[in-house]
Design an enzyme around this catalytic site. Structure first.
Site, PDB file in Angstrom:
ATOM      1  N   HIS A 175      -3.784   6.975   3.101  1.00  0.00           N
ATOM      2  CA  HIS A 175      -4.128   5.681   2.504  1.00  0.00           C
ATOM      3  C   HIS A 175      -5.470   5.230   3.098  1.00  0.00           C
ATOM      4  O   HIS A 175      -5.681   5.296   4.309  1.00  0.00           O
ATOM      5  CB  HIS A 175      -3.025   4.659   2.812  1.00  0.00           C
ATOM      6  N   ASN A 198     -10.393  -0.822   0.390  1.00  0.00           N
ATOM      7  CA  ASN A 198      -8.943  -0.616   0.388  1.00  0.00           C
ATOM      8  C   ASN A 198      -8.382  -1.094  -0.958  1.00  0.00           C
ATOM      9  O   ASN A 198      -8.414  -2.283  -1.254  1.00  0.00           O
ATOM     10  CB  ASN A 198      -8.337  -1.411   1.552  1.00  0.00           C
ATOM     11  N   CYS A 214       0.817  -1.230   0.000  1.00  0.00           N
ATOM     12  CA  CYS A 214       0.000   0.000   0.000  1.00  0.00           C
ATOM     13  C   CYS A 214       0.845   1.273   0.000  1.00  0.00           C
ATOM     14  O   CYS A 214       0.322   2.365  -0.196  1.00  0.00           O
ATOM     15  CB  CYS A 214      -0.953  -0.003   1.191  1.00  0.00           C
TER      16      CYS A 214
END
Ligand code: UT7
Length: 315
Positions: free
Chosen positions: A241, A271, A113
């Site tokens: 994020h 996500n 990520c």
């Protein structure tokens, strides 16, 4: 040192929307549990689209938004945990599909990520060294291929999508001053690679990752702020994020960041790993929430365990 600024943004998500309600018919979960624990209402998942389709469309949109010709691109990096093929890299197929120049570096970068931030930093270094003016950075994931659809601990969390930016590099631009780090760990979050015996699914110790994020996001933010000699008040926008709305809520509460200075789209996309930050950047620009001169502090974290932050300005 030369620096980069964001000149254009773009995004592409698959058409199929998978709601919490639909998911709760496949695994033992509920809309109430998912929404209250994560802020996720739905996610987009690929049915007919490939990783390459998402990359190409997001990149084309970013190049169009930047108002430049594809022939001006000087670097092409795709941040991803994996494209349609390991070889050729997704970035190589972007070079072909978009008709980018041949004499530029094109490669994929995997930092989970934190991939988009790692790619942004790498792009700034490469453009600074090569004298080329524009860089293309894409974050793209098709996580629906690697989640275990029988594991409610993970399958409700992730989604597919791509976000892209075109950056411009100039002598007089300040550096984004990226801060990147890693605490090597394979116990909290992992995805076995090709050739390993274990099933190729994401596994995650959610509560441990949550604690890691709550510790590292503020630390990373503070390092970026101190590197740029500025305070929370000097920043126009905070882009986190999108892993869990509760992580973002804790951070904005800690720093008293007002609602108009941060953004959450996890409700719509879940996500999306390396795509999450550029997806936010693209929506912010499209909605006019950032304009020329706006400075955004980006913070990412994820598998590895990795983290990264940077302060970017929009043109
Ligand atoms: O981008 C990469 C980084 N990833 C992240 O940042 C993820 C960070 N972690 C999180 O977002 C949260 O830890 C989760 C959303 C993954 C989990 O939330 P939590 O509040 O930490 O829940 P938990 O893992 O402690 O589980 C609580 C309970 C468990 O049941 P028991 O053992 O208490 O009976 C789980 O089995 O919730 C259960 N559970 C579920 N129940 C309904 C776990 N997943 C589900 C589900 N539906 N989908």
């Amino acid at each position: 040192m030369k620096g980069i600024k964001i000149r254009g943004t773009g995004r592409c998500v698959p058409q199929k929307v998978l709601s919490n309600e639909e998911l709760s018919r496949c695994v033992e979960t509920s809309d109430e549990w998912i929404l209250s624990r994560t802020g996720i209402r739905q996610r987009h998942v690929c049915t007919t689209e490939s990783h390459r389709d998402l990359c190409v469309q997001a990149a084309q949109a970013a190049i169009l938004d930047a108002g430049i010709d594809a022939s001006g691109i000087g670097t092409c990096i795709v941040a991803t945990i994996g494209g349609d093929t390991l070889v050729p890299a997704a970035a190589c197929m972007l070079q072909k599909e978009l008709g980018l120049p041949n004499d530029i570096p094109c490669f994929d970068l995997n930092a989970a990520c934190t991939g988009f931030l790692s790619a942004l930093h790498t792009t700034e270094c490469l453009l600074g060294a090569s004298g080329k003016k524009y860089g293309l950075v894409v974050g793209c994931e098709v996580l629906s291929r690697v989640v275990d659809w029988e594991d409610r601990n993970t399958c409700v969390l992730f989604g597919d999508g791509a976000g892209a930016v075109v950056v411009e590099c100039r002598e007089e631009f300040p550096s984004i001053g990226a801060v990147l780090g890693c605490r090597g760990d394979d116990t909290l979050l992992s995805l076995p690679g090709a050739g390993t015996k274990s099933p190729q699914h994401i596994s995650m110790e959610g509560a441990g990752v949550f604690r890691f994020a709550v510790e590292m996001v503020p630390r990373c933010m503070e390092r970026v702020l101190s590197k740029h000699r500025c305070t929370v008040e000097d920043v126009d926008f905070f882009v986190f994020h999108q892993a869990n709305a509760r992580i973002i809520d804790l951070v904005v509460h800690k720093y008293r960041i007002p609602q108009e200075k941060y953004y959450k789209n996890i409700g719509e996309y879940g996500n999306t790993s390396s795509a999450s930050i550029p997806l936010v950047l693209s929506e912010l620009k499209e909605k006019g929430m950032v304009t020329g001169g706006s400075r955004a502090l980006l913070v990412g974290f994820g598998g590895g365990m990795t983290w990264g932050g940077a302060l970017v300005e929009f043109l």
